[in-house]
Enzyme design. Structure first.
Site, PDB file in Angstrom:
ATOM      1  N   HIS A 174      -7.974   2.178   0.047  1.00  0.00           N
ATOM      2  CA  HIS A 174      -7.984   3.034  -1.240  1.00  0.00           C
ATOM      3  C   HIS A 174      -8.065   1.992  -2.610  1.00  0.00           C
ATOM      4  O   HIS A 174      -8.341   2.472  -3.643  1.00  0.00           O
ATOM      5  CB  HIS A 174      -6.636   3.812  -1.195  1.00  0.00           C
ATOM      6  CG  HIS A 174      -5.561   3.010  -1.603  1.00  0.00           C
ATOM      7  ND1 HIS A 174      -4.723   2.366  -0.625  1.00  0.00           N
ATOM      8  CD2 HIS A 174      -4.544   2.993  -2.410  1.00  0.00           C
ATOM      9  CE1 HIS A 174      -3.534   1.963  -0.990  1.00  0.00           C
ATOM     10  NE2 HIS A 174      -3.470   2.221  -2.310  1.00  0.00           N
ATOM     11  N   HIS A 236      -6.382  -4.993   1.669  1.00  0.00           N
ATOM     12  CA  HIS A 236      -6.403  -4.957   0.327  1.00  0.00           C
ATOM     13  C   HIS A 236      -6.832  -6.098  -0.566  1.00  0.00           C
ATOM     14  O   HIS A 236      -7.532  -6.474  -1.440  1.00  0.00           O
ATOM     15  CB  HIS A 236      -5.172  -4.254  -0.548  1.00  0.00           C
ATOM     16  CG  HIS A 236      -4.819  -2.828   0.145  1.00  0.00           C
ATOM     17  ND1 HIS A 236      -5.805  -2.004   0.530  1.00  0.00           N
ATOM     18  CD2 HIS A 236      -3.546  -2.397   0.368  1.00  0.00           C
ATOM     19  CE1 HIS A 236      -5.128  -0.988   0.913  1.00  0.00           C
ATOM     20  NE2 HIS A 236      -3.752  -1.144   1.149  1.00  0.00           N
TER      21      HIS A 236
HETATM   22  C1  BG6 Z   1      -0.839   0.901   1.707  1.00  0.00           C
HETATM   23  C2  BG6 Z   1       0.101   0.159   2.124  1.00  0.00           C
HETATM   24  O1  BG6 Z   1      -2.125   0.856   2.072  1.00  0.00           O
HETATM   25  O2  BG6 Z   1      -0.702   0.544   0.265  1.00  0.00           O
HETATM   26  C3  BG6 Z   1       1.540   0.403   1.580  1.00  0.00           C
HETATM   27  O3  BG6 Z   1       0.112   0.709   3.728  1.00  0.00           O
HETATM   28  C4  BG6 Z   1       1.470   0.129   0.259  1.00  0.00           C
HETATM   29  O4  BG6 Z   1       2.665  -0.320   2.305  1.00  0.00           O
HETATM   30  C5  BG6 Z   1       0.424   0.693  -0.299  1.00  0.00           C
HETATM   31  O5  BG6 Z   1       2.838   0.369  -0.271  1.00  0.00           O
HETATM   32  C6  BG6 Z   1       0.300   0.245  -1.951  1.00  0.00           C
HETATM   33  O6  BG6 Z   1      -0.660   0.887  -2.592  1.00  0.00           O
HETATM   34  P1  BG6 Z   1      -0.726   0.996  -4.137  1.00  0.00           P
HETATM   35  O7  BG6 Z   1      -1.833   1.948  -4.582  1.00  0.00           O
HETATM   36  O8  BG6 Z   1       0.670   1.675  -4.540  1.00  0.00           O
HETATM   37  O9  BG6 Z   1      -1.026  -0.201  -4.709  1.00  0.00           O
END
Ligand code: BG6
Length: 485
Positions: A174, A236
């Site tokens: 994402h 990520h």
């Molecule tokens: C997710 C993880 O992929 O990303 C989570 O599983 C994390 O642990 C989250 O909190 C963070 O996403 P964002 O969009 O809040 O930075």
């Protein structure tokens, strides 16, 4: 809307947490702006029995939970598209009923979105294949994590690939749907200014930080089998490394972009037992305070003992011409002092100070690309401090500071899933992860996890509300650098 826009979105895991918090609200936002294909239907599915009406209540609840200002006609329209069919990939007759329902509702392309436990990805796809849904006009979205290591990831990918071709598979990270992340691409490749400097000749170090203030928040069972390395770094952070370090793709299209990203992943220097102790740090938060509020430690939240890391910091190298010798410091952690996702590039110092040895200190230039919580770009420059300079010129570091929320004040910020859904519905895979990327990332991460295991490296405790164990500071300072805080 493109020719291939989907006629049906089948959401597996439709009653789960991700659907409730992110996916259904994103669909509502698209609905509100008239961006969903006009005749597209939504078919929710999970193991629980539920009527269409029950699912519509569930959708409405998710949408209302996400926004105080719900547009009633838009919600009605989304509900009118929504249907539900329980299914279990182990139950042939339930899958047959699901297949019949899909056949009734589809009127063109079908997108299957698997937001379930990853171990179900292959069985669900195989069942879909048996019912004839693997051919042209179908695609499948898979949520992370794709597996737990390289071997399990290959197993899942093989199972899915026995039914869908790679072009039909959309692996979601994402972060790639976030505005700020795409702006990194725009900044690098929409400006001629940076490219000549974007290399080892001019950049001294790169830091990528993804810091969260939240703890594991009721996801302890999943998280404890995962840890920061698998949950955040494998996906990520490595995607951010790819977009920061890749060569310019010839076009913004799925093959060109992903061909460049995979080269970066394959150029990451492996970290093995010999150097793992020097270039990696893992930590686990203990009780502490964030914004003046006392928060419990990881073990207290989990309710048992554990060696799972909630923080990881690495000093990595990309072994290619562009980046030879430039350290890439990566860190991510839960229960940090503030939420912050940013990429920091520090340029080399001026080669000679014209102000003399006893003259003012000249800090190196730096570019800061802040992705969260606010989107901003700062270029740190040296400037003369105003004054008559009777005892010599004074310099200060100042920032050319671009706040994207101010610059585009009238533009709505889109959530990552709005963008990713639209792309998947329209069959555009540029912002999704290809199989070779996932597997190269796992291979690299597995090497570090194996080295931790064989060297007996366990997470060091850090108080919640701090930037991780003190050894994380040493990781950079040993090389004359320091984390940006
Ligand atoms: C997710 C993880 O992929 O990303 C989570 O599983 C994390 O642990 C989250 O909190 C963070 O996403 P964002 O969009 O809040 O930075």
């Amino acid at each position: 809307m493109s020719k291939q826009a989907a006629s049906l979105l089948v959401l597996f895991g439709a009653t789960g947490d991700l659907a409730q918090r992110m996916l259904l609200p994103a669909l509502y936002e698209l609905e509100r702006d008239g961006l969903l294909p006009e005749s597209m239907k939504l078919l929710g599915s999970s193991r629980s029995e539920m009527s269409d009406a029950g699912f519509r209540d569930h959708v409405a609840e998710a949408v209302r939970g996400h926004s105080d200002d719900v547009d009633a006609p838009a919600l009605e329209k989304l509900l009118a598209r929504s249907h539900y069919q329980a299914a279990d990939s182990n139950d042939e007759s339930a899958m047959a009923s699901l297949a019949t329902r899909i056949g009734e509702l589809r009127d063109g392309d079908v997108v299957f979105h698997l937001s379930t436990a990853p171990r179900l990805y292959a069985p669900i796809c195989e069942a879909l294949g048996r019912h004839g849904f693997g051919g042209p006009g179908t695609r499948v979205l898979l949520e992370k994590p794709i597996g737990h290591d390289l071997a399990s990831s290959c197993e899942i990918n093989d199972g899915v690939a026995s039914v869908f071709s790679e072009e039909q598979i959309f692996r979601v990270d994402h972060y790639l749907g976030k505005e700020g992340v795409q702006n990194l691409i725009a900044l690098r490749f929409g400006n001629a200014l940076f490219e000549p400097l974007w290399n080892a000749r001019h950049i001294a170090q790169v830091q990528i930080t993804v810091a969260e203030t939240v703890g594991v928040e009721g996801r302890g069972d999943y998280y404890d089998h995962s840890g920061a390395m698998r949950d955040m770094l494998q996906n990520h952070l490595l995607q951010l490394v790819c977009l920061t370090a890749m060569e310019p793709p010839s076009q913004f299209d799925p093959s060109a972009v992903r061909n460049e990203k995979i080269k970066v992943l394959r150029s990451l220097r492996p970290i093995g037992t010999r150097d793992v102790g020097n270039v990696s740090v893992c930590g686990q938060y203990a009780e502490g305070a964030i914004n003046g509020k006392v928060v419990p430690g990881y073990l207290q939240e989990l309710g048992r003992d554990s060696n799972t890391e909630t923080f990881v910091a690495l000093r990595t190298q990309i072994d290619n011409w562009r980046w030879s010798g430039v350290p890439f410091y990566l860190r991510t952690g839960k229960r940090m002092p503030r939420r912050c996702t940013e990429i920091y590039l520090q340029f080399k110092a001026v080669p000679h100070s014209i102000f003399g040895e006893s003259g003012p200190k000249i800090d190196p230039n730096a570019l800061v690309i802040r992705l969260q919580p606010e989107e901003r770009i700062e270029l740190m420059l040296m400037s003369k401090t105003p004054g008559l300079d009777r005892s010599g010129l004074k310099l200060s570091q100042v920032a050319l500071d671009l706040d994207m929320h101010d610059v585009f004040a009238n533009q709505r910020r889109r959530s990552a899933y709005e963008r990713l859904y639209l792309d998947a519905l329209e069959d555009n895979g540029t912002l999704f992860v290809r199989r070779d990327e996932t597997e190269a990332a796992w291979q690299w991460v597995d090497g570090i996890l194996d080295a931790w295991r064989s060297e007996g490296i366990k997470p060091r405790s850090y108080p919640a509300g701090t930037w991780g164990p003190s050894s994380s500071v040493t990781l950079t300072e040993r090389h004359g650098h320091s984390w940006r805080e």
